[in-house]
Design an enzyme around this catalytic site. Structure first.
Site, PDB file in Angstrom:
ATOM      1  N   LYS A 136       0.821  -1.210   0.000  1.00 55.71           N
ATOM      2  CA  LYS A 136       0.000   0.000   0.000  1.00 55.71           C
ATOM      3  C   LYS A 136       0.854   1.258   0.000  1.00 55.71           C
ATOM      4  O   LYS A 136       1.903   1.300   0.648  1.00 55.71           O
ATOM      5  CB  LYS A 136      -0.905   0.007   1.229  1.00 55.71           C
ATOM      6  CG  LYS A 136      -2.039   0.999   1.117  1.00 55.71           C
ATOM      7  CD  LYS A 136      -2.493   1.507   2.459  1.00 55.71           C
ATOM      8  CE  LYS A 136      -1.583   2.615   2.936  1.00 55.71           C
ATOM      9  NZ  LYS A 136      -2.121   3.371   4.075  1.00 55.71           N
ATOM     10  N   GLU A 177      -3.551   4.301  -3.131  1.00 57.60           N
ATOM     11  CA  GLU A 177      -4.380   5.091  -2.211  1.00 57.60           C
ATOM     12  C   GLU A 177      -4.180   6.589  -2.390  1.00 57.60           C
ATOM     13  O   GLU A 177      -3.284   7.180  -1.791  1.00 57.60           O
ATOM     14  CB  GLU A 177      -4.057   4.707  -0.754  1.00 57.60           C
ATOM     15  CG  GLU A 177      -4.899   5.487   0.262  1.00 57.60           C
ATOM     16  CD  GLU A 177      -4.558   5.169   1.716  1.00 57.60           C
ATOM     17  OE1 GLU A 177      -3.586   4.439   1.968  1.00 57.60           O
ATOM     18  OE2 GLU A 177      -5.268   5.671   2.595  1.00 57.60           O
ATOM     19  N   LYS A 219      -7.717   2.357  -3.360  1.00 55.27           N
ATOM     20  CA  LYS A 219      -8.179   2.727  -2.012  1.00 55.27           C
ATOM     21  C   LYS A 219      -8.437   4.230  -1.980  1.00 55.27           C
ATOM     22  O   LYS A 219      -7.550   5.019  -1.633  1.00 55.27           O
ATOM     23  CB  LYS A 219      -7.121   2.330  -0.974  1.00 55.27           C
ATOM     24  CG  LYS A 219      -7.466   2.730   0.459  1.00 55.27           C
ATOM     25  CD  LYS A 219      -6.593   2.034   1.493  1.00 55.27           C
ATOM     26  CE  LYS A 219      -6.834   2.565   2.882  1.00 55.27           C
ATOM     27  NZ  LYS A 219      -6.204   1.785   3.951  1.00 55.27           N
TER      28      LYS A 219
HETATM   29  C1  5MM Z   1      -5.855   7.179   5.450  1.00 56.26           C
HETATM   30  O1  5MM Z   1      -5.239   6.241   6.236  1.00 56.26           O
HETATM   31  C2  5MM Z   1      -5.396   4.864   5.871  1.00 56.26           C
HETATM   32  C3  5MM Z   1      -6.767   4.384   6.182  1.00 56.26           C
HETATM   33  O2  5MM Z   1      -7.050   4.675   7.525  1.00 56.26           O
HETATM   34  P1  5MM Z   1      -8.438   5.322   7.945  1.00 56.26           P
HETATM   35  O3  5MM Z   1      -9.488   4.302   7.606  1.00 56.26           O
HETATM   36  O4  5MM Z   1      -8.277   5.555   9.418  1.00 56.26           O
HETATM   37  O5  5MM Z   1      -8.601   6.594   7.159  1.00 56.26           O
HETATM   38  C4  5MM Z   1      -4.383   4.059   6.661  1.00 56.26           C
HETATM   39  O6  5MM Z   1      -4.054   2.868   6.016  1.00 56.26           O
HETATM   40  C5  5MM Z   1      -3.176   4.916   6.910  1.00 56.26           C
HETATM   41  O7  5MM Z   1      -2.338   4.880   5.808  1.00 56.26           O
HETATM   42  C6  5MM Z   1      -2.528   4.570   8.228  1.00 56.26           C
HETATM   43  O8  5MM Z   1      -3.432   4.359   9.249  1.00 56.26           O
HETATM   44  C7  5MM Z   1      -1.670   5.710   8.700  1.00 56.26           C
HETATM   45  O9  5MM Z   1      -0.568   5.773   7.941  1.00 56.26           O
HETATM   46  P2  5MM Z   1       0.595   6.817   8.330  1.00 56.26           P
HETATM   47  O10 5MM Z   1       1.632   6.556   7.298  1.00 56.26           O
HETATM   48  O11 5MM Z   1      -0.011   8.197   8.238  1.00 56.26           O
HETATM   49  O12 5MM Z   1       1.015   6.485   9.701  1.00 56.26           O
END
Ligand code: 5MM
Length: 340
Positions: A136, A177, A219
């Site tokens: 990802k 994403e 995503k």
């Molecule tokens: C947007 O963040 C992703 C999805 O999470 P939410 O459903 O809470 O929005 C998530 O995979 C995200 O990439 C991680 O939680 C945080 O990543 P970082 O790199 O900001 O620690």
């Protein structure tokens, strides 16, 4: 991995009734999450928290894959099995976040670009050895006065495509994403415009870079009113705008769309997913890859205490089950009431 294998892993991540758990919080993000329960972010606390989530009994009925962070993919459960082994033995596909986070984009105030392409080929090979079968990369698009610029959208789309091509070369399914942030007072209409422009650019770059669309997942964020917008769109309006936008720009060759929750409440994220699936069939599977919307209630129940693990796992199982039902458009508020 041959192209056929990439396609079958991509499809295995989006079967009916299941979605992805994003547990890939980087060190800074998990520290902030733990602060909300007044818990220190030590390596052992992070390990114990992830073990609580991954060993929840029956979770494999609703969770197809889990996105891990670099530290987590190398950690072990108390019984000595690595986390990728714990997941794979439950039939859950282990994945890995491979971006290195965002930095300010030089010359473009309030806009961000994602880093992590240097040395990525070598890191991907190592992650595959460690058991990961998908990856990802998150790009961030901010809405505000005069932004996003097309330069920022293009820079991020280009990086996503470079990452996607490298993943497929290494035999990992890329989850692409591009997150349009919920922050700001913009209307849902403005969000839809930005989402459409972003995805148009992302798919144009993916095709330029010869990424096989059948062997990837998208995503995206949902099309929402900005957090500070005085007029908040209803669940039906969000579902309609999101599907309308995606139908315009996401090719049917993509096996699945796995939404991020992006700061919505856990129940609202489930309601939105449910409404989209209740609209009928779509060209791609419409699923989830939530972090906060799956984890927040469990994190609050856990509080860092071993004694709270059974109740935290129950809460986590419940959220996964609700989102599993939303994959069929069969979620109802009654499910929450019954669990409460
Ligand atoms: C947007 O963040 C992703 C999805 O999470 P939410 O459903 O809470 O929005 C998530 O995979 C995200 O990439 C991680 O939680 C945080 O990543 P970082 O790199 O900001 O620690």
């Amino acid at each position: 991995m041959a192209r056929g294998e990439l396609e079958s892993v991509a499809r295995a991540l989006v079967p009916k009734g299941k979605g992805i758990l994003a547990a890939d919080e980087s060190s800074g993000t998990i520290k902030r999450r733990f602060e909300s329960i007044k818990l220190e972010s030590t390596e052992e606390n992070r390990r114990a928290y992830r073990e609580m989530l991954f060993t929840t009994q029956g979770i494999e009925e609703f969770i197809s894959g889990v996105i891990l962070f670099d530290e987590t993919v190398r950690q072990k459960a108390k019984d000595g099995r690595s986390f990728p082994e714990v997941l794979a033995q439950k039939g859950i596909i282990p994945g890995i976040k491979v971006d290195k986070g965002t930095i300010d984009m030089p010359g473009f105030p309030n806009e961000k670009v994602t880093e992590g392409l240097d040395g990525l080929r070598g890191r991907l090979n190592e992650y595959r050895e460690l058991g990961a079968r998908f990856a990802k990369w998150r790009a961030v698009i901010t809405i505000g006065p005069g932004i996003p610029t097309m330069t920022c959208i293009h820079a991020n789309a280009h990086a996503l495509a470079r990452y996607g091509a490298l993943c497929q070369e290494a035999g990992l399914v890329p989850i692409v994403e591009p997150e349009v942030l919920i922050d700001g007072d913009h209307t849902i209409e403005r969000c839809e415009e930005v989402e459409e422009a972003t995805l148009k650019c992302v798919f144009s770059e993916l095709l330029e870079h010869r990424v096989a669309l059948e062997g990837m997942l998208l995503k995206p964020s949902m099309v929402l009113s900005g957090k500070e917008c005085p007029k908040q769109a209803s669940v039906e309006e969000v579902a309609t705008a999101t599907i309308r936008c995606l139908r315009r720009v996401v090719p049917a060759a993509v096996p699945g769309i796995v939404f991020l929750s992006g700061g919505q409440s856990a129940e609202r994220a489930t309601e939105h997913l449910n409404a989209m699936n209740a609209m009928g069939s779509h060209p791609w599977e419409v699923s989830f890859s939530y972090a906060r919307a799956l984890q927040d209630p469990a994190l609050k129940a856990w509080k860092g205490e071993a004694a709270n693990i059974p109740v935290a796992q129950k809460v986590f199982h419940h959220r996964a089950k609700c989102n599993g039902a939303a994959r069929y458009g069969k979620y109802s508020k009654q499910m929450e009431a019954m669990a409460a």
